[in-house]
Design a protein around this motif. Structure first.
Motif, PDB file in Angstrom:
ATOM      1  N   GLU A 119      10.071   0.028   5.935  1.00 15.39           N
ATOM      2  CA  GLU A 119      10.976   1.102   6.336  1.00 15.39           C
ATOM      3  C   GLU A 119      10.629   2.462   5.736  1.00 15.39           C
ATOM      4  N   ASP A 120       9.933   2.494   4.612  1.00 15.05           N
ATOM      5  CA  ASP A 120       9.590   3.769   3.982  1.00 15.05           C
ATOM      6  C   ASP A 120       8.243   4.323   4.435  1.00 15.05           C
ATOM      7  N   ALA A 121       7.521   3.585   5.238  1.00 15.17           N
ATOM      8  CA  ALA A 121       6.170   3.995   5.606  1.00 15.17           C
ATOM      9  C   ALA A 121       6.163   5.301   6.396  1.00 15.17           C
ATOM     10  N   PHE A 122       6.994   5.397   7.420  1.00 13.20           N
ATOM     11  CA  PHE A 122       6.953   6.591   8.274  1.00 13.20           C
ATOM     12  C   PHE A 122       7.246   7.853   7.479  1.00 13.20           C
ATOM     13  N   ILE A 123       8.276   7.842   6.677  1.00 14.05           N
ATOM     14  CA  ILE A 123       8.666   9.049   5.940  1.00 14.05           C
ATOM     15  C   ILE A 123       7.571   9.472   4.963  1.00 14.05           C
ATOM     16  N   ASN A 124       6.891   8.507   4.353  1.00 19.26           N
ATOM     17  CA  ASN A 124       5.790   8.819   3.442  1.00 19.26           C
ATOM     18  C   ASN A 124       4.578   9.380   4.182  1.00 19.26           C
ATOM     19  N   ILE A 125       4.283   8.811   5.343  1.00 22.46           N
ATOM     20  CA  ILE A 125       3.165   9.316   6.145  1.00 22.46           C
ATOM     21  C   ILE A 125       3.481  10.729   6.626  1.00 22.46           C
ATOM     22  N   LYS A 126       4.687  10.918   7.125  1.00 25.12           N
ATOM     23  CA  LYS A 126       5.091  12.220   7.663  1.00 25.12           C
ATOM     24  C   LYS A 126       5.074  13.294   6.569  1.00 25.12           C
ATOM     25  N   TYR A 127       5.418  12.927   5.349  1.00 29.10           N
ATOM     26  CA  TYR A 127       5.407  13.868   4.231  1.00 29.10           C
ATOM     27  C   TYR A 127       3.983  14.349   3.939  1.00 29.10           C
ATOM     28  N   LEU A 173       0.802  -1.222   0.000  1.00 22.03           N
ATOM     29  CA  LEU A 173       0.000   0.000   0.000  1.00 22.03           C
ATOM     30  C   LEU A 173       0.838   1.277   0.000  1.00 22.03           C
ATOM     31  N   VAL A 174       2.118   1.198   0.350  1.00 23.12           N
ATOM     32  CA  VAL A 174       2.960   2.389   0.462  1.00 23.12           C
ATOM     33  C   VAL A 174       2.922   3.259  -0.806  1.00 23.12           C
ATOM     34  N   PRO A 175       2.995   2.698  -2.001  1.00 25.29           N
ATOM     35  CA  PRO A 175       2.928   3.559  -3.194  1.00 25.29           C
ATOM     36  C   PRO A 175       1.605   4.324  -3.333  1.00 25.29           C
ATOM     37  N   TYR A 176       0.569   3.883  -2.640  1.00 22.36           N
ATOM     38  CA  TYR A 176      -0.744   4.518  -2.734  1.00 22.36           C
ATOM     39  C   TYR A 176      -1.017   5.506  -1.603  1.00 22.36           C
ATOM     40  N   TYR A 177      -0.037   5.717  -0.730  1.00 19.16           N
ATOM     41  CA  TYR A 177      -0.210   6.661   0.375  1.00 19.16           C
ATOM     42  C   TYR A 177      -0.563   8.056  -0.131  1.00 19.16           C
ATOM     43  N   ARG A 178      -0.033   8.446  -1.272  1.00 22.98           N
ATOM     44  CA  ARG A 178      -0.297   9.794  -1.801  1.00 22.98           C
ATOM     45  C   ARG A 178      -1.762   9.965  -2.229  1.00 22.98           C
ATOM     46  N   MET A 206      -0.456   1.480   9.408  1.00 24.83           N
ATOM     47  CA  MET A 206       0.264   1.707   8.155  1.00 24.83           C
ATOM     48  C   MET A 206       1.763   1.847   8.415  1.00 24.83           C
ATOM     49  N   GLU A 207       2.106   2.508   9.507  1.00 26.62           N
ATOM     50  CA  GLU A 207       3.521   2.644   9.852  1.00 26.62           C
ATOM     51  C   GLU A 207       4.118   1.297  10.265  1.00 26.62           C
ATOM     52  N   GLN A 208       3.373   0.563  11.070  1.00 22.33           N
ATOM     53  CA  GLN A 208       3.852  -0.724  11.590  1.00 22.33           C
ATOM     54  C   GLN A 208       4.040  -1.759  10.484  1.00 22.33           C
ATOM     55  N   TYR A 209       3.092  -1.849   9.577  1.00 21.98           N
ATOM     56  CA  TYR A 209       3.119  -2.888   8.549  1.00 21.98           C
ATOM     57  C   TYR A 209       3.696  -2.416   7.213  1.00 21.98           C
ATOM     58  N   GLY A 210       3.974  -1.110   7.072  1.00 23.23           N
ATOM     59  CA  GLY A 210       4.365  -0.558   5.794  1.00 23.23           C
ATOM     60  C   GLY A 210       5.834  -0.649   5.458  1.00 23.23           C
TER      61      GLY A 210
END
Length: 99
Positions: free
Chosen positions: A81-89, A29-34, A75-79
């Motif tokens: 290593e890149d999940a947090f930075i994408n969420i924070k952005y 799901l990380v690519p779809y965070y945006r 999303m952060e837990q399961y996403g």
């Protein structure tokens, strides 16, 4: 992009179940965070301030602010290593739960 709270709460509950169903779903799901997170940012602060009152929406899991906080944590837990930075952005006020 919906503004209907009932529809949003059902979609968020489904998203939570999807994320926790398998370890790979969160990373996929990380690519779809945006696409997902801007809508979350609209509802993130929507917690009801009832003072001493009781919010019965908690039992039905319809309190948008709490649902979004839970979902962001998942999303952060399961996403990965890149999940947090994408969420924070996308949501600058997000605080990591893994610290």
């Amino acid at each position: 992009d919906t503004r209907d709270a009932e529809t949003m709460s059902k979609a968020i509950n489904a998203l939570q179940k999807m994320i926790t169903s398998d370890d790979k779903v969160g990373e996929a799901l990380v690519p779809y965070y945006r696409q997902i997170l801007p809508v979350f940012n609209l509802y993130k602060g929507r917690n009801r301030n009832l003072g001493d009152g009781i919010d019965y929406a908690q039992r039905k899991r319809q309190n948008m602010g709490d649902l979004i906080e839970e979902t962001l944590a998942l999303m952060e837990q399961y996403g990965g290593e890149d999940a947090f930075i994408n969420i924070k952005y996308m949501i600058p006020t997000f605080q990591s739960v893994s610290n």
